[in-house]
Design a protein around this motif. Structure first.
Motif, PDB file in Angstrom:
ATOM      1  N   TRP A 210       5.219   9.865   4.592  1.00 18.21           N
ATOM      2  CA  TRP A 210       5.525   8.657   5.357  1.00 18.21           C
ATOM      3  C   TRP A 210       4.681   8.614   6.627  1.00 18.21           C
ATOM      4  O   TRP A 210       4.300   7.543   7.088  1.00 18.21           O
ATOM      5  CB  TRP A 210       7.012   8.604   5.716  1.00 18.21           C
ATOM      6  N   ALA A 211       4.388   9.758   7.212  1.00 19.47           N
ATOM      7  CA  ALA A 211       3.600   9.810   8.449  1.00 19.47           C
ATOM      8  C   ALA A 211       2.171   9.326   8.222  1.00 19.47           C
ATOM      9  O   ALA A 211       1.542   8.816   9.140  1.00 19.47           O
ATOM     10  CB  ALA A 211       3.584  11.229   9.001  1.00 19.47           C
ATOM     11  N   ALA A 212       1.670   9.463   7.011  1.00 21.98           N
ATOM     12  CA  ALA A 212       0.259   9.128   6.746  1.00 21.98           C
ATOM     13  C   ALA A 212       0.043   7.745   6.145  1.00 21.98           C
ATOM     14  O   ALA A 212      -1.031   7.160   6.332  1.00 21.98           O
ATOM     15  CB  ALA A 212      -0.333  10.179   5.812  1.00 21.98           C
ATOM     16  N   ILE A 213       1.019   7.204   5.441  1.00 23.69           N
ATOM     17  CA  ILE A 213       0.746   6.004   4.645  1.00 23.69           C
ATOM     18  C   ILE A 213       0.310   4.785   5.453  1.00 23.69           C
ATOM     19  O   ILE A 213      -0.588   4.063   5.047  1.00 23.69           O
ATOM     20  CB  ILE A 213       1.925   5.642   3.728  1.00 23.69           C
ATOM     21  N   HIS A 214       0.896   4.554   6.600  1.00 22.40           N
ATOM     22  CA  HIS A 214       0.504   3.390   7.401  1.00 22.40           C
ATOM     23  C   HIS A 214      -0.878   3.605   8.006  1.00 22.40           C
ATOM     24  O   HIS A 214      -1.682   2.671   8.095  1.00 22.40           O
ATOM     25  CB  HIS A 214       1.547   3.108   8.473  1.00 22.40           C
ATOM     26  N   ALA A 215      -1.184   4.819   8.394  1.00 21.70           N
ATOM     27  CA  ALA A 215      -2.521   5.121   8.924  1.00 21.70           C
ATOM     28  C   ALA A 215      -3.589   4.930   7.849  1.00 21.70           C
ATOM     29  O   ALA A 215      -4.662   4.382   8.125  1.00 21.70           O
ATOM     30  CB  ALA A 215      -2.556   6.545   9.465  1.00 21.70           C
ATOM     31  N   ILE A 216      -3.294   5.343   6.626  1.00 19.32           N
ATOM     32  CA  ILE A 216      -4.237   5.147   5.519  1.00 19.32           C
ATOM     33  C   ILE A 216      -4.453   3.657   5.291  1.00 19.32           C
ATOM     34  O   ILE A 216      -5.593   3.195   5.151  1.00 19.32           O
ATOM     35  CB  ILE A 216      -3.731   5.837   4.244  1.00 19.32           C
ATOM     36  N   HIS A 217      -3.375   2.896   5.272  1.00 16.57           N
ATOM     37  CA  HIS A 217      -3.493   1.440   5.090  1.00 16.57           C
ATOM     38  C   HIS A 217      -4.348   0.813   6.199  1.00 16.57           C
ATOM     39  O   HIS A 217      -5.242   0.020   5.928  1.00 16.57           O
ATOM     40  CB  HIS A 217      -2.102   0.792   5.067  1.00 16.57           C
ATOM     41  N   ALA A 218      -4.079   1.185   7.437  1.00 11.57           N
ATOM     42  CA  ALA A 218      -4.802   0.597   8.569  1.00 11.57           C
ATOM     43  C   ALA A 218      -6.278   0.980   8.570  1.00 11.57           C
ATOM     44  O   ALA A 218      -7.124   0.222   9.057  1.00 11.57           O
ATOM     45  CB  ALA A 218      -4.158   1.033   9.886  1.00 11.57           C
ATOM     46  N   ALA A 219      -6.608   2.143   8.005  1.00 15.35           N
ATOM     47  CA  ALA A 219      -7.999   2.608   8.003  1.00 15.35           C
ATOM     48  C   ALA A 219      -8.836   2.008   6.882  1.00 15.35           C
ATOM     49  O   ALA A 219     -10.063   2.062   6.928  1.00 15.35           O
ATOM     50  CB  ALA A 219      -8.030   4.131   7.893  1.00 15.35           C
ATOM     51  N   ARG A 220      -8.198   1.422   5.918  1.00 18.91           N
ATOM     52  CA  ARG A 220      -8.932   0.820   4.800  1.00 18.91           C
ATOM     53  C   ARG A 220      -9.660  -0.426   5.266  1.00 18.91           C
ATOM     54  O   ARG A 220      -9.209  -1.122   6.176  1.00 18.91           O
ATOM     55  CB  ARG A 220      -7.977   0.468   3.669  1.00 18.91           C
ATOM     56  N   PRO A 221     -10.783  -0.727   4.620  1.00 17.88           N
ATOM     57  CA  PRO A 221     -11.514  -1.947   5.000  1.00 17.88           C
ATOM     58  C   PRO A 221     -10.645  -3.184   4.843  1.00 17.88           C
ATOM     59  O   PRO A 221      -9.864  -3.293   3.900  1.00 17.88           O
ATOM     60  CB  PRO A 221     -12.675  -1.994   4.013  1.00 17.88           C
TER      61      PRO A 221
ATOM     62  N   THR B 157       0.835  -1.200   0.000  1.00 15.68           N
ATOM     63  CA  THR B 157       0.000   0.000   0.000  1.00 15.68           C
ATOM     64  C   THR B 157       0.868   1.248   0.000  1.00 15.68           C
ATOM     65  O   THR B 157       0.599   2.217  -0.718  1.00 15.68           O
ATOM     66  CB  THR B 157      -0.930   0.020   1.224  1.00 15.68           C
ATOM     67  N   ALA B 158       1.922   1.238   0.806  1.00 18.72           N
ATOM     68  CA  ALA B 158       2.793   2.400   0.950  1.00 18.72           C
ATOM     69  C   ALA B 158       3.422   2.815  -0.378  1.00 18.72           C
ATOM     70  O   ALA B 158       3.495   4.003  -0.688  1.00 18.72           O
ATOM     71  CB  ALA B 158       3.882   2.125   1.981  1.00 18.72           C
ATOM     72  N   THR B 159       3.861   1.848  -1.162  1.00 18.31           N
ATOM     73  CA  THR B 159       4.514   2.203  -2.421  1.00 18.31           C
ATOM     74  C   THR B 159       3.574   2.981  -3.332  1.00 18.31           C
ATOM     75  O   THR B 159       3.979   3.966  -3.945  1.00 18.31           O
ATOM     76  CB  THR B 159       5.063   0.965  -3.149  1.00 18.31           C
ATOM     77  N   GLY B 160       2.334   2.561  -3.384  1.00 15.74           N
ATOM     78  CA  GLY B 160       1.352   3.280  -4.198  1.00 15.74           C
ATOM     79  C   GLY B 160       1.045   4.667  -3.647  1.00 15.74           C
ATOM     80  O   GLY B 160       0.956   5.639  -4.398  1.00 15.74           O
ATOM     81  N   LEU B 161       0.890   4.759  -2.337  1.00  8.62           N
ATOM     82  CA  LEU B 161       0.568   6.047  -1.725  1.00  8.62           C
ATOM     83  C   LEU B 161       1.718   7.039  -1.826  1.00  8.62           C
ATOM     84  O   LEU B 161       1.502   8.239  -2.010  1.00  8.62           O
ATOM     85  CB  LEU B 161       0.167   5.836  -0.267  1.00  8.62           C
ATOM     86  N   LEU B 162       2.948   6.555  -1.711  1.00  5.90           N
ATOM     87  CA  LEU B 162       4.104   7.439  -1.847  1.00  5.90           C
ATOM     88  C   LEU B 162       4.184   8.028  -3.260  1.00  5.90           C
ATOM     89  O   LEU B 162       4.536   9.195  -3.438  1.00  5.90           O
ATOM     90  CB  LEU B 162       5.397   6.696  -1.504  1.00  5.90           C
ATOM     91  N   ARG B 163       3.821   7.225  -4.256  1.00  3.38           N
ATOM     92  CA  ARG B 163       3.828   7.719  -5.641  1.00  3.38           C
ATOM     93  C   ARG B 163       2.828   8.852  -5.850  1.00  3.38           C
ATOM     94  O   ARG B 163       3.005   9.679  -6.736  1.00  3.38           O
ATOM     95  CB  ARG B 163       3.512   6.577  -6.605  1.00  3.38           C
ATOM     96  N   PHE B 164       1.777   8.872  -5.036  1.00  4.90           N
ATOM     97  CA  PHE B 164       0.763   9.923  -5.145  1.00  4.90           C
ATOM     98  C   PHE B 164       1.034  11.091  -4.206  1.00  4.90           C
ATOM     99  O   PHE B 164       0.191  11.960  -4.027  1.00  4.90           O
ATOM    100  CB  PHE B 164      -0.633   9.350  -4.904  1.00  4.90           C
ATOM    101  N   GLY B 165       2.204  11.084  -3.558  1.00  2.00           N
ATOM    102  CA  GLY B 165       2.612  12.230  -2.766  1.00  2.00           C
ATOM    103  C   GLY B 165       2.214  12.215  -1.302  1.00  2.00           C
ATOM    104  O   GLY B 165       2.411  13.210  -0.609  1.00  2.00           O
ATOM    105  N   HIS B 166       1.671  11.107  -0.812  1.00  2.00           N
ATOM    106  CA  HIS B 166       1.341  11.031   0.615  1.00  2.00           C
ATOM    107  C   HIS B 166       2.626  10.935   1.437  1.00  2.00           C
ATOM    108  O   HIS B 166       3.625  10.379   0.983  1.00  2.00           O
ATOM    109  CB  HIS B 166       0.437   9.827   0.911  1.00  2.00           C
TER     110      HIS B 166
END
Length: 85
Positions: free
Chosen positions: A60-71, A49-58
């Motif tokens: 490092w502080a947010a990427i794991h939280a975004i992953h954990a919040a997904r269904p 998940t992180a690799t995709g989110l980093l490509r979109f400019g998110h």
């Protein structure tokens, strides 16, 4: 408030806590001691998940939280795999 009273628990993404600790030294050590907070590991699924989110400019502080919040892939599953029923 409810979690600290024994009415549940909180999940905290490890990578997000690490990023927070870089800005506020000691944060991770403090959170680690709280019995009602479960620290979610940064596992392979989170890394994918992180690799995709980093490509979109998110950040490092947010990427794991975004992953954990997904269904979760399975219905009624919390982060970490425990069933909510």
């Amino acid at each position: 408030m409810q979690a600290s009273g024994g009415l549940g628990d909180l999940s905290a993404p490890a990578l997000s806590l690490t990023a927070g600790d870089a800005e506020r030294p000691g944060l991770l050590s403090y959170i680690k001691r709280l019995w009602f907070i479960r620290i979610e590991a940064f596992d392979t699924d989170a890394a994918v998940t992180a690799t995709g989110l980093l490509r979109f400019g998110h950040s490092w502080a947010a990427i794991h939280a975004i992953h954990a919040a997904r269904p979760a892939p399975q219905p009624h599953t919390r982060p970490g795999g425990s069933c909510s029923r």
